[in-house]
Motif scaffolding. Structure first.
Motif, PDB file in Angstrom:
ATOM      1  N   SER A 126      -8.240  39.808  88.716  1.00  0.00           N
ATOM      2  CA  SER A 126      -9.406  39.565  87.867  1.00  0.00           C
ATOM      3  C   SER A 126      -9.630  38.071  87.669  1.00  0.00           C
ATOM      4  CB  SER A 126      -9.217  40.261  86.521  1.00  0.00           C
ATOM      5  OG  SER A 126     -10.302  39.988  85.653  1.00  0.00           O
ATOM      6  N   GLN A 130     -12.804  35.723  88.890  1.00  0.00           N
ATOM      7  CA  GLN A 130     -13.502  34.900  87.902  1.00  0.00           C
ATOM      8  C   GLN A 130     -13.546  33.431  88.332  1.00  0.00           C
ATOM      9  OE1 GLN A 130     -11.885  35.143  83.873  1.00  0.00           O
ATOM     10  NE2 GLN A 130     -12.338  32.980  83.571  1.00  0.00           N
ATOM     11  N   ARG A 133     -15.997  32.766  91.269  1.00  0.00           N
ATOM     12  CA  ARG A 133     -17.385  32.672  90.786  1.00  0.00           C
ATOM     13  C   ARG A 133     -17.621  31.344  90.063  1.00  0.00           C
ATOM     14  NH1 ARG A 133     -16.179  38.095  89.005  1.00  0.00           N
ATOM     15  NH2 ARG A 133     -17.028  39.656  90.456  1.00  0.00           N
ATOM     16  N   GLN A 134     -16.607  30.883  89.379  1.00  0.00           N
ATOM     17  CA  GLN A 134     -16.709  29.639  88.611  1.00  0.00           C
ATOM     18  C   GLN A 134     -17.015  28.441  89.521  1.00  0.00           C
ATOM     19  OE1 GLN A 134     -13.070  28.598  86.481  1.00  0.00           O
ATOM     20  NE2 GLN A 134     -14.262  28.228  84.646  1.00  0.00           N
TER      21      GLN A 134
END
Length: 263
Positions: A126, A130, A133-134
């Protein structure tokens, strides 16, 4: 309070011979500086001036001869080495060489999580998604290999690896040197956005004075391992006190003027 405070850091590189005493081949420092949240310090100098060596000292890849490094007022030493691993992360100069071609990007990003956290497999995955995408990539990029990426995407993976442990300071050693101008501009803007969003302190090592002037708050000029000038970026560029600093700025300005005249 300062995120990182460096006090009189020094390093000596020595060569040993069977028939003679050790000889010092390079002497760095003393170097002192501080960086606050949301602040960027640029380290500038010619090749072999000691810039990359200083970066290695900060992240623990080399051991200083003397001096101290503090994170949030706590001195870094052997007893709290995990603090350095979490709080100071590095982006290496050549992102292609720093990424293992035999591992997926997800495996590359998972390694620091396995070594430095107690997250389970689902939590690690996860956080990897994340972080991808950051930095402007897709979650699906975790299944890619290095050769499947562009230079700009590889640099984003290097940034993701630096960010994934939620550091306070990022040391970036010539992170844009291998990128073409358009991709370089995107990478600079991404770094500045992340700094604003996360309150990161940046230590930016470069000889590109155009980028240095654009992103840094303070500058340290190093020549042959010695700090010859330091101060606020505007002051260094507009009122340099040292002849070497003036030479660097004049060379940069000549290059900029030459590019403008070709348009």
């Amino acid at each position: 309070m300062d995120l990182i405070n460096v006090e009189a850091l020094t390093f000596q590189n020595k060569t040993k011979s069977m028939w003679s005493k050790s000889k010092v081949t390079f002497d760095l420092g003393p170097v002192s500086f501080n960086v606050k949240a949301g602040e960027t310090l640029a380290i500038v100098g010619d090749n072999s001036s000691g810039k990359s060596l200083l970066a290695k000292l900060l992240v623990g890849l080399e051991t200083p001869k003397s001096g101290k490094i503090f994170m949030n007022g706590v001195e870094l030493n052997k007893s709290n080495i995990s603090v350095r691993c979490h709080d100071i992360r590095m982006i290496f100069q050549n992102s292609n060489d720093s990424l293992n071609p035999g591992l997926t990007l997800g495996s590359i990003l998972e390694e620091p999580l396995r070594l430095n956290t107690k997250l389970n497999a689902q939590q690690r995955r996860s956080l990897i998604e994340q972080t991808l995408r950051q930095v402007g990539l897709m979650a699906e990029h975790q299944f890619f290999y290095r050769h499947m990426l562009s230079d700009g995407q590889r640099q984003r993976i290097a940034l993701a690896r630096a960010l994934i442990l939620n550091p306070k300071v990022i040391v970036a050693d010539e992170p844009f040197a291998a990128l073409d101008p358009s991709v370089r501009s995107q990478a600079v803007n991404l770094l500045m956005k992340l700094q604003l969003d996360l309150g990161l302190g940046f230590i930016f090592i470069s000889h590109n004075l155009g980028i240095v002037r654009h992103i840094s708050d303070k500058v340290i000029i190093i020549k042959d391992g010695k700090v010859i000038e330091s101060g606020k970026t505007d002051a260094i560029f507009n009122w340099p006190k040292n002849e070497y600093t003036q030479k660097l700025i004049n060379s940069h300005q000549a290059l900029v003027n030459g590019q403008d005249n070709q348009r």
